[in-house]
Design a protein around this motif. Structure first.
Motif, PDB file in Angstrom:
ATOM      1  N   TYR A 120      -2.328 -21.855   2.758  1.00 38.96           N
ATOM      2  CA  TYR A 120      -2.453 -21.780   4.222  1.00 38.96           C
ATOM      3  C   TYR A 120      -1.857 -20.451   4.703  1.00 38.96           C
ATOM      4  N   PHE A 121      -0.686 -20.105   4.159  1.00 40.55           N
ATOM      5  CA  PHE A 121      -0.015 -18.881   4.612  1.00 40.55           C
ATOM      6  C   PHE A 121      -0.804 -17.635   4.208  1.00 40.55           C
ATOM      7  N   LEU A 122      -1.349 -17.638   2.991  1.00 48.28           N
ATOM      8  CA  LEU A 122      -2.108 -16.456   2.549  1.00 48.28           C
ATOM      9  C   LEU A 122      -3.367 -16.283   3.405  1.00 48.28           C
ATOM     10  N   ASP A 123      -4.009 -17.399   3.762  1.00 46.03           N
ATOM     11  CA  ASP A 123      -5.182 -17.306   4.657  1.00 46.03           C
ATOM     12  C   ASP A 123      -4.765 -16.717   6.006  1.00 46.03           C
ATOM     13  N   TRP A 124      -3.609 -17.136   6.460  1.00 49.85           N
ATOM     14  CA  TRP A 124      -3.063 -16.629   7.737  1.00 49.85           C
ATOM     15  C   TRP A 124      -2.861 -15.115   7.632  1.00 49.85           C
ATOM     16  N   LEU A 125      -2.256 -14.675   6.513  1.00 49.66           N
ATOM     17  CA  LEU A 125      -1.971 -13.241   6.343  1.00 49.66           C
ATOM     18  C   LEU A 125      -3.253 -12.415   6.250  1.00 49.66           C
ATOM     19  N   ARG A 126      -4.279 -12.992   5.597  1.00 49.81           N
ATOM     20  CA  ARG A 126      -5.540 -12.248   5.432  1.00 49.81           C
ATOM     21  C   ARG A 126      -6.078 -11.785   6.779  1.00 49.81           C
ATOM     22  N   THR A 127      -5.873 -12.585   7.812  1.00 51.50           N
ATOM     23  CA  THR A 127      -6.414 -12.218   9.127  1.00 51.50           C
ATOM     24  C   THR A 127      -5.625 -11.055   9.738  1.00 51.50           C
ATOM     25  N   SER A 128      -4.459 -10.772   9.176  1.00 50.65           N
ATOM     26  CA  SER A 128      -3.613  -9.717   9.737  1.00 50.65           C
ATOM     27  C   SER A 128      -3.909  -8.344   9.135  1.00 50.65           C
ATOM     28  N   GLY A 129      -4.610  -8.330   7.992  1.00 53.43           N
ATOM     29  CA  GLY A 129      -5.029  -7.049   7.422  1.00 53.43           C
ATOM     30  C   GLY A 129      -4.036  -6.447   6.453  1.00 53.43           C
ATOM     31  N   PRO A 130      -4.351  -5.218   5.958  1.00 53.61           N
ATOM     32  CA  PRO A 130      -3.612  -4.629   4.835  1.00 53.61           C
ATOM     33  C   PRO A 130      -2.167  -4.239   5.142  1.00 53.61           C
ATOM     34  N   VAL A 131      -1.790  -4.179   6.411  1.00 52.59           N
ATOM     35  CA  VAL A 131      -0.370  -3.896   6.695  1.00 52.59           C
ATOM     36  C   VAL A 131       0.483  -5.016   6.103  1.00 52.59           C
ATOM     37  N   ASP A 132      -0.068  -6.232   6.125  1.00 49.23           N
ATOM     38  CA  ASP A 132       0.724  -7.389   5.708  1.00 49.23           C
ATOM     39  C   ASP A 132       0.279  -8.009   4.393  1.00 49.23           C
ATOM     40  N   PHE A 133      -0.947  -7.737   3.959  1.00 49.55           N
ATOM     41  CA  PHE A 133      -1.419  -8.420   2.751  1.00 49.55           C
ATOM     42  C   PHE A 133      -2.437  -7.555   2.025  1.00 49.55           C
ATOM     43  N   MET A 167       3.989  -4.950 -11.685  1.00 52.80           N
ATOM     44  CA  MET A 167       3.876  -5.480 -10.312  1.00 52.80           C
ATOM     45  C   MET A 167       5.028  -4.969  -9.449  1.00 52.80           C
ATOM     46  N   THR A 168       6.215  -4.912 -10.037  1.00 52.50           N
ATOM     47  CA  THR A 168       7.371  -4.418  -9.290  1.00 52.50           C
ATOM     48  C   THR A 168       7.219  -2.919  -9.010  1.00 52.50           C
ATOM     49  N   LEU A 169       6.664  -2.217 -10.002  1.00 48.74           N
ATOM     50  CA  LEU A 169       6.487  -0.779  -9.831  1.00 48.74           C
ATOM     51  C   LEU A 169       5.512  -0.476  -8.687  1.00 48.74           C
ATOM     52  N   ILE A 170       4.457  -1.280  -8.609  1.00 45.70           N
ATOM     53  CA  ILE A 170       3.487  -1.053  -7.523  1.00 45.70           C
ATOM     54  C   ILE A 170       4.137  -1.336  -6.169  1.00 45.70           C
ATOM     55  N   GLN A 171       4.996  -2.353  -6.116  1.00 46.46           N
ATOM     56  CA  GLN A 171       5.716  -2.603  -4.856  1.00 46.46           C
ATOM     57  C   GLN A 171       6.609  -1.415  -4.491  1.00 46.46           C
ATOM     58  N   GLU A 172       7.254  -0.835  -5.511  1.00 50.20           N
ATOM     59  CA  GLU A 172       8.131   0.318  -5.239  1.00 50.20           C
ATOM     60  C   GLU A 172       7.321   1.523  -4.768  1.00 50.20           C
ATOM     61  N   LYS A 173       6.138   1.702  -5.381  1.00 46.83           N
ATOM     62  CA  LYS A 173       5.299   2.843  -4.969  1.00 46.83           C
ATOM     63  C   LYS A 173       4.831   2.664  -3.523  1.00 46.83           C
ATOM     64  N   LEU A 174       4.463   1.431  -3.175  1.00 48.85           N
ATOM     65  CA  LEU A 174       4.068   1.162  -1.786  1.00 48.85           C
ATOM     66  C   LEU A 174       5.245   1.447  -0.847  1.00 48.85           C
ATOM     67  N   ALA A 175       6.435   1.038  -1.279  1.00 48.33           N
ATOM     68  CA  ALA A 175       7.623   1.235  -0.432  1.00 48.33           C
ATOM     69  C   ALA A 175       7.897   2.713  -0.198  1.00 48.33           C
ATOM     70  N   LYS A 176       7.623   3.534  -1.215  1.00 44.94           N
ATOM     71  CA  LYS A 176       7.819   4.982  -1.043  1.00 44.94           C
ATOM     72  C   LYS A 176       6.931   5.510   0.076  1.00 44.94           C
ATOM     73  N   GLU A 177       5.799   4.803   0.303  1.00 45.16           N
ATOM     74  CA  GLU A 177       4.909   5.176   1.420  1.00 45.16           C
ATOM     75  C   GLU A 177       5.239   4.363   2.667  1.00 45.16           C
ATOM     76  N   ARG A 178       6.394   3.709   2.655  1.00 43.56           N
ATOM     77  CA  ARG A 178       6.847   2.866   3.765  1.00 43.56           C
ATOM     78  C   ARG A 178       5.874   1.725   4.053  1.00 43.56           C
ATOM     79  N   LYS A 179       5.316   1.163   2.980  1.00 44.15           N
ATOM     80  CA  LYS A 179       4.417   0.015   3.127  1.00 44.15           C
ATOM     81  C   LYS A 179       5.062  -1.177   2.428  1.00 44.15           C
ATOM     82  N   TYR A 180       5.108  -2.295   3.116  1.00 42.25           N
ATOM     83  CA  TYR A 180       5.783  -3.474   2.565  1.00 42.25           C
ATOM     84  C   TYR A 180       4.920  -4.727   2.711  1.00 42.25           C
ATOM     85  N   PRO A 181       3.674  -4.681   2.220  1.00 43.59           N
ATOM     86  CA  PRO A 181       2.836  -5.879   2.349  1.00 43.59           C
ATOM     87  C   PRO A 181       3.174  -6.909   1.277  1.00 43.59           C
TER      88      PRO A 181
END
Ligand SMILES: Cc1cc2nc3c(=O)[nH]c(=O)nc-3n(C[C@H](O)[C@H](O)[C@H](O)COP(=O)(O)O)c2cc1C
Length: 466
Positions: free
Chosen positions: A7-20, A33-47
């Motif tokens: 239910y929550f993931l469906d909710w997030l999908r409607t919010s777009g790539p900023v969040d999911f 997977m952790t490395l990709i999160q860190e790379k996103l964070a370097k671009e100030r993205k935290y989806p």
């Protein structure tokens, strides 16, 4: 539809790539997977990120569900653009717990597949090694359920579990935790403790599991309050406990007296490796799950770890501060301080000295906080840059900063010291930085655009079309 992970993931999908973000490309189970999160964070993205193709597994893995304040807003169904509303909504829901109820729909979704005996193999789950120096593969965001033998109360808390064998995993519980108090009671009586760890649910479950209260405090009712609906429970298959029917996976088992093994090193939330320690071992008696489960993971050395329990800590601070400084506007423990060690407080200052008073109230109310910055209410406490600007333009260190030494602090702070200061210990130095403008003299007017003009302009109408 029950409010569960799907239910929550469906909710997030409607919010777009900023969040999911959903990633189709195949990825190895460990470290990536952790490395990709860190790379996103370097671009100030935290989806939140869903990895749909983890090599060797049929299960998608979702991670990062708590990586931003926006995601916490989504968990509480608040507009993500209104961070100031999130805490208020959390406090409203937390104050209205809803007791759990038995699931009435037959076999709970989490028991569509039941594995016992030879069918149990924890290695079949896409449990990953998160960081290079970790001692192994860890479950990092399960909710452990157990029952206190004295009061009969059910306890829920989040603990890390290292894989130790096909049917064995660790359970690292600090002595202060209720689950450890309960385990010690079973151990003292020479009895085994039944446990059930559920994994994969709506994030409100984990926010609720982190809520603090007396041992009898019912975290399942807090979860219900945060969700706005009762948690539906099904009896476990091999232990005398019940679990949320709409989880993705449940691991049932027992902790036997005297059964311990080493855990760690483990990459902790402060960004450093934690030391090895001896922890109780769970002997797994069943794995139950959905037919097509989603694995929920959390990157422990990342902001999502410290943001699970963030609203609970902020709410506690807000309530205490309000008693002393009724004009408090907001309080935030920002990720730049690992969501523990920096605290920003905004107030509508009424009298001289009130900024300092607010700072003293914070350090007297929460032992983790090291650096308190008190700001006037024109400063956005959810924006580090604005807070730093207030320090730059409104502070003279000799009169606006106060230092309190030798206070109890957080054990995971690597700079904490002992009474002799010659070694690591539990003590830290606190600083209050009062950036509130003086009341006794005129302070220059802040430059800012007229509100109506600001609100009337939408950048989309001016920037070139993408
Ligand atoms: C993601 C996450 C991981 C955690 N891991 C641990 C852990 O491994 N050991 C521990 O003692 N506390 C851990 N905690 C903190 C406890 O879950 C938290 O203090 C909880 O309120 C304890 O519940 P209890 O005292 O009711 O058992 C973790 C918290 C979060 C959010």
């Amino acid at each position: 539809m029950a409010k569960d992970l799907r239910y929550f993931l469906d909710w997030l999908r409607t919010s777009g790539p900023v969040d999911f973000v959903e990633i189709d490309r195949q990825i190895p189970r460990d470290l990536y997977m952790t490395l990709i999160q860190e790379k996103l964070a370097k671009e100030r993205k935290y989806p939140a990120v869903m990895f749909k193709n983890v090599a060797g597994y049929d299960w998608p893995v979702v991670t990062g569900l708590f990586s931003s304040y926006r995601l916490l807003a989504h968990a509480l169904e608040v507009a993500p653009t209104e961070p100031g509303q999130v805490l208020a909504e959390f406090m409203r829901r937390e104050a209205n717990p809803i007791a759990p109820v038995p699931y009435s729909g037959g076999t709970g979704p989490v028991q569509e597949v039941v594995l016992t005996g030879e069918g149990i193999n924890l290695a079949d789950l896409p449990i990953q090694q998160h960081c290079q120096g970790d001692s192994g593969r860890y479950i990092t965001i399960g909710c452990l359920i157990c029952r206190d033998p004295v009061s009969g109360a059910t306890n829920v808390g989040t603990y890390r579990h290292e894989l130790k064998g096909p049917n064995r995993m660790g359970c690292m519980m600090n002595p202060v935790q209720h689950a450890e108090t309960i385990r010690a009671r079973y151990e003292g009586a020479g009895k085994s403790m039944d446990v059930a760890v559920f994994i994969g649910h709506h994030p409100a479950y984990h926010i609720g599991a982190a809520s603090r209260g007396p041992l009898e405090h019912d975290e399942l009712a807090v979860m219900g309050g945060l969700l706005g609906e009762a948690v539906e429970m099904v009896p476990c298959k091999t232990v005398d406990l019940a679990v949320p029917a709409h989880a993705e996976v449940v691991i049932e088992g027992r902790i036997h007296p005297g059964s311990f093994q080493m855990d760690g090193p483990f990459a902790e939330y402060a960004g450093y490796y934690g030391a090895q320690m001896n922890v109780p071992i769970i002997e797994v008696t069943a794995i139950t799950r959905r037919k097509q489960p989603i694995w929920h993971d959390l990157f422990p050395s990342f902001r999502e770890h410290t943001q699970v329990g963030l609203l609970g800590r902020e709410a506690q601070l807000y309530r205490r501060l309000r008693e002393i400084v009724p004009t408090i506007v907001g309080v935030h423990l920002p990720p730049s301080g690992a969501n523990f060690w920096h605290c920003y407080v905004s107030i509508k200052k009424r009298v001289q000295g009130e900024g300092k008073l607010a700072g003293l109230a914070v350090i007297g109310s929460n032992y983790d906080v090291k650096h308190v910055v008190v700001v006037d209410d024109d400063i956005n406490i959810y924006d580090d840059e604005e807070v730093l600007w207030a320090i730059a333009t409104r502070v003279q260190a000799d009169q606006d900063c106060s230092i309190v030494t030798n206070s109890f602090g957080a054990h995971l702070d690597p700079s904490a010291y002992s009474e002799t200061r010659s070694e690591k210990g539990p003590m830290t130095t606190k600083v209050i930085v009062d950036t509130t403008r003086p009341m006794s003299r005129k302070f220059p007017e802040r430059v800012s655009p007229p509100r109506e003009l600001w609100d009337s302009i939408d950048l989309k109408d001016y920037l070139p079309k993408q």
